[in-house]
Design a protein around this motif. Structure first.
Motif, PDB file in Angstrom:
ATOM      1  N   ASP A  68      83.578   0.289  -7.244  1.00  0.00           N
ATOM      2  CA  ASP A  68      83.911  -0.510  -6.063  1.00  0.00           C
ATOM      3  C   ASP A  68      83.720   0.301  -4.785  1.00  0.00           C
ATOM      4  O   ASP A  68      83.215  -0.214  -3.772  1.00  0.00           O
ATOM      5  CB  ASP A  68      85.354  -1.004  -6.153  1.00  0.00           C
ATOM      6  N   TYR A  69      84.125   1.561  -4.820  1.00  0.00           N
ATOM      7  CA  TYR A  69      83.935   2.409  -3.641  1.00  0.00           C
ATOM      8  C   TYR A  69      82.446   2.639  -3.375  1.00  0.00           C
ATOM      9  O   TYR A  69      82.011   2.691  -2.215  1.00  0.00           O
ATOM     10  CB  TYR A  69      84.642   3.748  -3.820  1.00  0.00           C
ATOM     11  N   ARG A  70      81.658   2.778  -4.441  1.00  0.00           N
ATOM     12  CA  ARG A  70      80.210   2.943  -4.246  1.00  0.00           C
ATOM     13  C   ARG A  70      79.595   1.685  -3.633  1.00  0.00           C
ATOM     14  O   ARG A  70      78.731   1.779  -2.755  1.00  0.00           O
ATOM     15  CB  ARG A  70      79.547   3.269  -5.575  1.00  0.00           C
ATOM     16  N   ASP A  71      80.046   0.528  -4.089  1.00  0.00           N
ATOM     17  CA  ASP A  71      79.533  -0.725  -3.525  1.00  0.00           C
ATOM     18  C   ASP A  71      79.894  -0.846  -2.048  1.00  0.00           C
ATOM     19  O   ASP A  71      79.062  -1.246  -1.222  1.00  0.00           O
ATOM     20  CB  ASP A  71      80.090  -1.921  -4.308  1.00  0.00           C
ATOM     21  N   ARG A  72      81.135  -0.492  -1.719  1.00  0.00           N
ATOM     22  CA  ARG A  72      81.540  -0.550  -0.317  1.00  0.00           C
ATOM     23  C   ARG A  72      80.744   0.437   0.524  1.00  0.00           C
ATOM     24  O   ARG A  72      80.364   0.143   1.662  1.00  0.00           O
ATOM     25  CB  ARG A  72      83.042  -0.246  -0.183  1.00  0.00           C
ATOM     26  N   ALA A  73      80.496   1.615  -0.038  1.00  0.00           N
ATOM     27  CA  ALA A  73      79.735   2.623   0.691  1.00  0.00           C
ATOM     28  C   ALA A  73      78.305   2.155   0.942  1.00  0.00           C
ATOM     29  O   ALA A  73      77.773   2.324   2.047  1.00  0.00           O
ATOM     30  CB  ALA A  73      79.732   3.937  -0.092  1.00  0.00           C
ATOM     31  N   GLU A  74      77.686   1.573  -0.073  1.00  0.00           N
ATOM     32  CA  GLU A  74      76.313   1.090   0.094  1.00  0.00           C
ATOM     33  C   GLU A  74      76.252  -0.036   1.114  1.00  0.00           C
ATOM     34  O   GLU A  74      75.317  -0.097   1.926  1.00  0.00           O
ATOM     35  CB  GLU A  74      75.768   0.615  -1.254  1.00  0.00           C
ATOM     36  N   ALA A  75      77.240  -0.931   1.099  1.00  0.00           N
ATOM     37  CA  ALA A  75      77.264  -2.026   2.068  1.00  0.00           C
ATOM     38  C   ALA A  75      77.442  -1.485   3.487  1.00  0.00           C
ATOM     39  O   ALA A  75      76.787  -1.951   4.434  1.00  0.00           O
ATOM     40  CB  ALA A  75      78.382  -3.003   1.725  1.00  0.00           C
ATOM     41  N   ALA A  76      78.312  -0.492   3.637  1.00  0.00           N
ATOM     42  CA  ALA A  76      78.518   0.102   4.960  1.00  0.00           C
ATOM     43  C   ALA A  76      77.265   0.823   5.436  1.00  0.00           C
ATOM     44  O   ALA A  76      76.889   0.735   6.609  1.00  0.00           O
ATOM     45  CB  ALA A  76      79.709   1.062   4.924  1.00  0.00           C
ATOM     46  N   ALA A  77      76.591   1.528   4.529  1.00  0.00           N
ATOM     47  CA  ALA A  77      75.369   2.227   4.902  1.00  0.00           C
ATOM     48  C   ALA A  77      74.281   1.238   5.315  1.00  0.00           C
ATOM     49  O   ALA A  77      73.547   1.486   6.282  1.00  0.00           O
ATOM     50  CB  ALA A  77      74.891   3.097   3.739  1.00  0.00           C
ATOM     51  N   ALA A  82      80.735   4.619   5.248  1.00  0.00           N
ATOM     52  CA  ALA A  82      79.959   4.873   4.044  1.00  0.00           C
ATOM     53  C   ALA A  82      80.271   6.250   3.462  1.00  0.00           C
ATOM     54  O   ALA A  82      80.461   6.396   2.244  1.00  0.00           O
ATOM     55  CB  ALA A  82      78.467   4.756   4.347  1.00  0.00           C
ATOM     56  N   VAL A  83      80.340   7.259   4.317  1.00  0.00           N
ATOM     57  CA  VAL A  83      80.632   8.619   3.850  1.00  0.00           C
ATOM     58  C   VAL A  83      82.029   8.696   3.258  1.00  0.00           C
ATOM     59  O   VAL A  83      82.244   9.290   2.188  1.00  0.00           O
ATOM     60  CB  VAL A  83      80.476   9.621   5.012  1.00  0.00           C
ATOM     61  N   VAL A  84      82.996   8.100   3.934  1.00  0.00           N
ATOM     62  CA  VAL A  84      84.392   8.146   3.469  1.00  0.00           C
ATOM     63  C   VAL A  84      84.525   7.487   2.097  1.00  0.00           C
ATOM     64  O   VAL A  84      85.136   8.039   1.180  1.00  0.00           O
ATOM     65  CB  VAL A  84      85.306   7.475   4.505  1.00  0.00           C
ATOM     66  N   ASP A  85      83.955   6.306   1.940  1.00  0.00           N
ATOM     67  CA  ASP A  85      84.081   5.607   0.659  1.00  0.00           C
ATOM     68  C   ASP A  85      83.301   6.300  -0.445  1.00  0.00           C
ATOM     69  O   ASP A  85      83.695   6.262  -1.616  1.00  0.00           O
ATOM     70  CB  ASP A  85      83.604   4.152   0.805  1.00  0.00           C
ATOM     71  N   ARG A  86      82.199   6.976  -0.102  1.00  0.00           N
ATOM     72  CA  ARG A  86      81.440   7.666  -1.145  1.00  0.00           C
ATOM     73  C   ARG A  86      82.212   8.892  -1.642  1.00  0.00           C
ATOM     74  O   ARG A  86      82.161   9.216  -2.839  1.00  0.00           O
ATOM     75  CB  ARG A  86      80.066   8.082  -0.614  1.00  0.00           C
ATOM     76  N   PHE A  87      82.926   9.558  -0.758  1.00  0.00           N
ATOM     77  CA  PHE A  87      83.763  10.668  -1.218  1.00  0.00           C
ATOM     78  C   PHE A  87      84.895  10.142  -2.089  1.00  0.00           C
ATOM     79  O   PHE A  87      85.259  10.767  -3.095  1.00  0.00           O
ATOM     80  CB  PHE A  87      84.335  11.436  -0.034  1.00  0.00           C
ATOM     81  N   ARG A  88      85.453   9.020  -1.722  1.00  0.00           N
ATOM     82  CA  ARG A  88      86.489   8.412  -2.557  1.00  0.00           C
ATOM     83  C   ARG A  88      85.939   8.066  -3.930  1.00  0.00           C
ATOM     84  O   ARG A  88      86.650   8.180  -4.940  1.00  0.00           O
ATOM     85  CB  ARG A  88      87.046   7.163  -1.876  1.00  0.00           C
TER      86      ARG A  88
END
Length: 212
Positions: A104-113, A121-127
């Protein structure tokens, strides 16, 4: 239509406003002790004006208001670094009200990117990195864990990536809590670290049992 002239408070009202402002918990907790002493001395001085002999010229209310405003500004400037330091000390990796899986965090990161929101995107990818390690039982879930703590813990099973982990934690904190701007390069680096760790087999934990 002409604008109304600003209301100029009297000495008593200005003193009451300042006392109410500086009585807020954030100022009491963060202000240095010498500022408390200065403020008490200033209040004593204001009270002495009320009891001054009739022959003395009264201090104009505008002067009192300006002095009070200067003290409030000094309190804000002095208190802000300590308030920010406490915020950094309480900088959890995860939002306490949100529980998501690594995917889910990867999906959010990709959507933000994709939307150009590189900081999110960076914050969620670290999460995603941390949550993935928890899902693989490499890390035990630990509420309140900071980015630095997560990076140090992951540097044990992923020793070869310890530098990248430390850099990723610093980037996370700078963006999430330091208002640093992020770019596509930051996200690509974080996504690369996530992919690398996800494909790696963690090193086995060293046994601390004594040899027979």
């Amino acid at each position: 239509m002409a604008a109304e002239p600003p209301v100029l408070p009297g000495a008593d009202q200005a003193r009451r406003w300042a006392a109410e402002e500086l009585a807020k918990p954030e100022y009491r907790e963060a202000a240095p002790s010498w500022l408390d002493t200065l403020w008490r001395n200033f209040l004593d001085w204001l009270q002495s004006l009320d009891a001054s002999p009739a022959g003395n010229a009264p201090v104009p209310s505008l002067v009192i208001v300006l002095v009070i405003a200067a003290i409030i500004a000094a309190a804000v400037i002095l208190a802000r670094p300590r308030l920010n330091a406490r915020a950094r000390q309480a900088s959890d990796v995860f939002e306490r009200e949100t529980i998501l899986a690594a995917a889910d965090y990867r999906d959010r990161a990709e959507a933000a990117a994709a939307a150009g929101k590189w900081g999110d995107a960076v914050v969620d990818r670290f999460r995603a990195v941390v949550r993935s390690a928890e899902g693989r039982t490499i890390l035990d879930p630990q509420p309140g864990r900071t980015a630095d703590e997560a990076a140090q813990a992951l540097s044990v099973p992923f020793n070869m990536e310890s530098r990248r982990l430390a850099r990723a934690a610093a980037t996370f904190d700078a963006i999430r809590y330091g208002n640093r701007a992020a770019g596509s390069a930051d996200y690509q680096e974080m996504a690369g670290l996530d992919a690398t760790l996800d494909a790696m087999r963690p090193a086995p934990a060293r046994s601390t049992a004594p040899l027979p």
